[in-house]
Design an enzyme around this catalytic site. Structure first.
Site, mmCIF file in Angstrom:
data_model
loop_
_atom_site.group_PDB
_atom_site.id
_atom_site.type_symbol
_atom_site.label_atom_id
_atom_site.label_comp_id
_atom_site.label_asym_id
_atom_site.label_seq_id
_atom_site.Cartn_x
_atom_site.Cartn_y
_atom_site.Cartn_z
ATOM 1 N N GLY A 33 0.815 -1.218 0.000
ATOM 2 C CA GLY A 33 0.000 0.000 0.000
ATOM 3 C C GLY A 33 0.846 1.264 0.000
ATOM 4 O O GLY A 33 2.053 1.218 0.232
ATOM 5 N N SER A 80 -12.481 -14.000 -2.753
ATOM 6 C CA SER A 80 -12.074 -13.882 -4.159
ATOM 7 C C SER A 80 -12.707 -14.935 -5.046
ATOM 8 O O SER A 80 -12.941 -16.079 -4.611
ATOM 9 C CB SER A 80 -10.555 -14.031 -4.245
ATOM 10 O OG SER A 80 -10.163 -14.205 -5.595
ATOM 11 N N TYR A 105 -2.902 -18.618 -3.481
ATOM 12 C CA TYR A 105 -3.766 -17.462 -3.222
ATOM 13 C C TYR A 105 -5.233 -17.900 -3.111
ATOM 14 O O TYR A 105 -5.935 -17.549 -2.155
ATOM 15 C CB TYR A 105 -3.599 -16.450 -4.365
ATOM 16 C CG TYR A 105 -4.552 -15.285 -4.289
ATOM 17 C CD1 TYR A 105 -4.248 -14.165 -3.529
ATOM 18 C CD2 TYR A 105 -5.766 -15.311 -4.969
ATOM 19 C CE1 TYR A 105 -5.139 -13.101 -3.443
ATOM 20 C CE2 TYR A 105 -6.655 -14.258 -4.886
ATOM 21 C CZ TYR A 105 -6.340 -13.158 -4.132
ATOM 22 O OH TYR A 105 -7.229 -12.112 -4.044
HETATM 23 C C1 UD1 Z 1 -7.194 -11.087 -9.843
HETATM 24 C C2 UD1 Z 1 -6.667 -10.362 -8.628
HETATM 25 C C3 UD1 Z 1 -6.934 -11.145 -7.380
HETATM 26 C C4 UD1 Z 1 -8.435 -11.426 -7.339
HETATM 27 C C5 UD1 Z 1 -8.833 -12.203 -8.569
HETATM 28 C C6 UD1 Z 1 -10.323 -12.484 -8.605
HETATM 29 C C7 UD1 Z 1 -4.828 -8.843 -9.047
HETATM 30 C C8 UD1 Z 1 -3.360 -8.653 -9.066
HETATM 31 N N1 UD1 Z 1 -5.243 -10.093 -8.759
HETATM 32 O O1 UD1 Z 1 -6.440 -12.268 -10.126
HETATM 33 O O2 UD1 Z 1 -6.534 -10.424 -6.240
HETATM 34 O O3 UD1 Z 1 -8.767 -12.124 -6.179
HETATM 35 O O4 UD1 Z 1 -8.546 -11.417 -9.709
HETATM 36 O O5 UD1 Z 1 -10.651 -13.153 -9.774
HETATM 37 O O6 UD1 Z 1 -5.590 -7.935 -9.276
HETATM 38 N N2 UD1 Z 1 -2.344 -11.390 -17.728
HETATM 39 C C9 UD1 Z 1 -1.677 -11.245 -18.929
HETATM 40 N N3 UD1 Z 1 -0.651 -10.337 -18.991
HETATM 41 C C10 UD1 Z 1 -0.254 -9.581 -17.911
HETATM 42 C C11 UD1 Z 1 -0.938 -9.762 -16.696
HETATM 43 C C12 UD1 Z 1 -1.975 -10.674 -16.634
HETATM 44 O O7 UD1 Z 1 -2.001 -11.913 -19.905
HETATM 45 O O8 UD1 Z 1 0.670 -8.774 -18.056
HETATM 46 C C13 UD1 Z 1 -3.467 -12.334 -17.672
HETATM 47 C C14 UD1 Z 1 -3.316 -13.384 -16.576
HETATM 48 O O9 UD1 Z 1 -2.561 -14.483 -17.016
HETATM 49 C C15 UD1 Z 1 -4.785 -13.733 -16.302
HETATM 50 C C16 UD1 Z 1 -5.522 -12.414 -16.557
HETATM 51 O O10 UD1 Z 1 -4.641 -11.612 -17.351
HETATM 52 O O11 UD1 Z 1 -5.245 -14.721 -17.174
HETATM 53 C C17 UD1 Z 1 -5.873 -11.662 -15.291
HETATM 54 O O12 UD1 Z 1 -4.701 -11.594 -14.479
HETATM 55 P P1 UD1 Z 1 -4.606 -10.664 -13.180
HETATM 56 O O13 UD1 Z 1 -5.018 -9.280 -13.501
HETATM 57 O O14 UD1 Z 1 -3.264 -10.881 -12.589
HETATM 58 O O15 UD1 Z 1 -5.785 -11.214 -12.253
HETATM 59 P P2 UD1 Z 1 -6.174 -12.658 -11.668
HETATM 60 O O16 UD1 Z 1 -5.058 -13.609 -11.694
HETATM 61 O O17 UD1 Z 1 -7.455 -13.050 -12.346
#
Ligand code: UD1
Length: 309
Positions: free
Chosen positions: A43, A121, A145
């Site tokens: 944070g 979550s 997680y």
């Molecule tokens: C997110 C939250 C988590 C929450 C969950 C609920 C964050 C960091 N995590 O996890 O706290 O509990 O949703 O569903 O906000 N991706 C890419 N490129 C990138 C980053 C991510 O392709 O540069 C893809 C990931 O592989 C994934 C998707 O985008 O398939 C979402 O990823 P991310 O935003 O990290 O969220 P979650 O893993 O779904």
């Protein structure tokens, strides 16, 4: 406004220097008496509103948590290690912060008879058998997680059933908003915005066909406020929009909104990733009166599209 129902109450926001907790703190700073507890491991103290009392401390420290909860009516427990990818690298840390930390907060709430609204979550469902997923569907988390948030979710329910505490678990789907930081461990939308604004490639993990239900932070705040005043306690609620997009569609939208020259490139899938995630929000609608108000299109337009804005 819903926050007016909390006027004059005393609230504690764990993780109140974080993205969601900070937004809640600003919403409540006027009608309520707000204390923020945050160790600032992720944070930012600048997020804490000046009207709030800021306690810099760790949710795993029993004395600190107990002191911060003195006289508090409602606790919003937002402090967490929020990254699925980071939890795969550091499972002990995830367990300690997300599960043990939550128990410490619930124990203090038991002593102080405070209501607790906990951030659960969508990750607890793992790969859902069907989407949209509803609260009673199977839970097979695919990451430390997700497992630790499943423990939090059960702990929240048990503290109601065993000790009669007013508790609610909110199962957030993918929260996003302009104030979410952009780093390796943050949400995909803030990462893609930062890269698009710098004309750097947007890197998609896997084939880009995975789907997510992105919910704007204002709607997450709304769900928390409703959970703080509901009679339907001891329950868990999905908090999403009911609408899904693929990560490729998301990348294309962000390139369009930012008028970027970025390319989309594909890399290996990420360990622990869920394939599809989308919320059935009928329970939150019926019991809490929750209604999402911001579409993904509107939410993406709320982001600054140049460094000068
Ligand atoms: C997110 C939250 C988590 C929450 C969950 C609920 C964050 C960091 N995590 O996890 O706290 O509990 O949703 O569903 O906000 N991706 C890419 N490129 C990138 C980053 C991510 O392709 O540069 C893809 C990931 O592989 C994934 C998707 O985008 O398939 C979402 O990823 P991310 O935003 O990290 O969220 P979650 O893993 O779904």
């Amino acid at each position: 406004m819903i926050q007016d129902q909390l006027a004059g109450t005393s609230v504690l926001i764990t993780g109140g220097a974080g993205f969601i907790g900070g937004e809640l703190a600003h919403t409540l700073a006027n009608p309520a008496d707000v204390t923020v507890l945050d160790d600032c491991s992720s944070g930012d103290p600048d997020r804490v509103p000046s009207e709030a009392t800021f306690v810099r401390g760790d949710i795993r420290d029993r004395q600190t948590v107990s002191d911060a909860m003195d006289g508090v009516d409602v606790v919003f427990h937002e402090a967490a290690l929020v990254s699925v990818a980071e939890s795969v690298e550091t499972p002990l840390e995830s367990h300690s912060r997300n599960s043990t930390g939550t128990l410490t907060v619930l124990e203090a709430a038991r002593d102080h008879d405070a209501r607790v609204v906990c951030a659960s979550s969508a990750a607890i469902y793992g790969h859902p058998e069907r989407v949209p997923v509803s609260e009673t569907d199977p839970k097979e988390p695919t990451s430390p997680y997700g497992l630790d948030k499943l423990a939090l979710d059960h702990q929240t329910r048990l503290y109601h059933e065993l000790y009669g505490l007013d508790t609610v678990a909110l199962r957030y789907f993918n929260a996003y908003g302009p104030d979410q930081p952009a780093n390796d461990y943050s949400g995909v939308i803030s990462i893609f915005f930062e890269r698009a604004l710098n004309d750097e490639p947007l890197v998609i993990f896997g084939d880009g066909e995975q789907t997510r239900d992105f919910v704007f932070v204002d709607d997450i705040v709304q769900a928390n406020l409703r959970a703080a005043v509901t009679d339907e306690v001891g329950e868990a609620y999905n908090v999403g929009t009911g609408t899904r997009v693929t990560i490729t569609e998301l990348a294309e939208s962000i390139i369009e909104v930012t008028d970027s020259n970025s390319d989309i490139v594909y890399d290996d899938p990420r360990e622990g990733d869920i394939r599809h995630s989308g919320a059935d929000i009928s329970k939150a609608r019926d019991s809490l009166g929750f209604e999402p108000t911001v579409s993904l299109e509107e939410g993406l337009r709320a982001f600054p599209v140049s460094d000068n804005e």
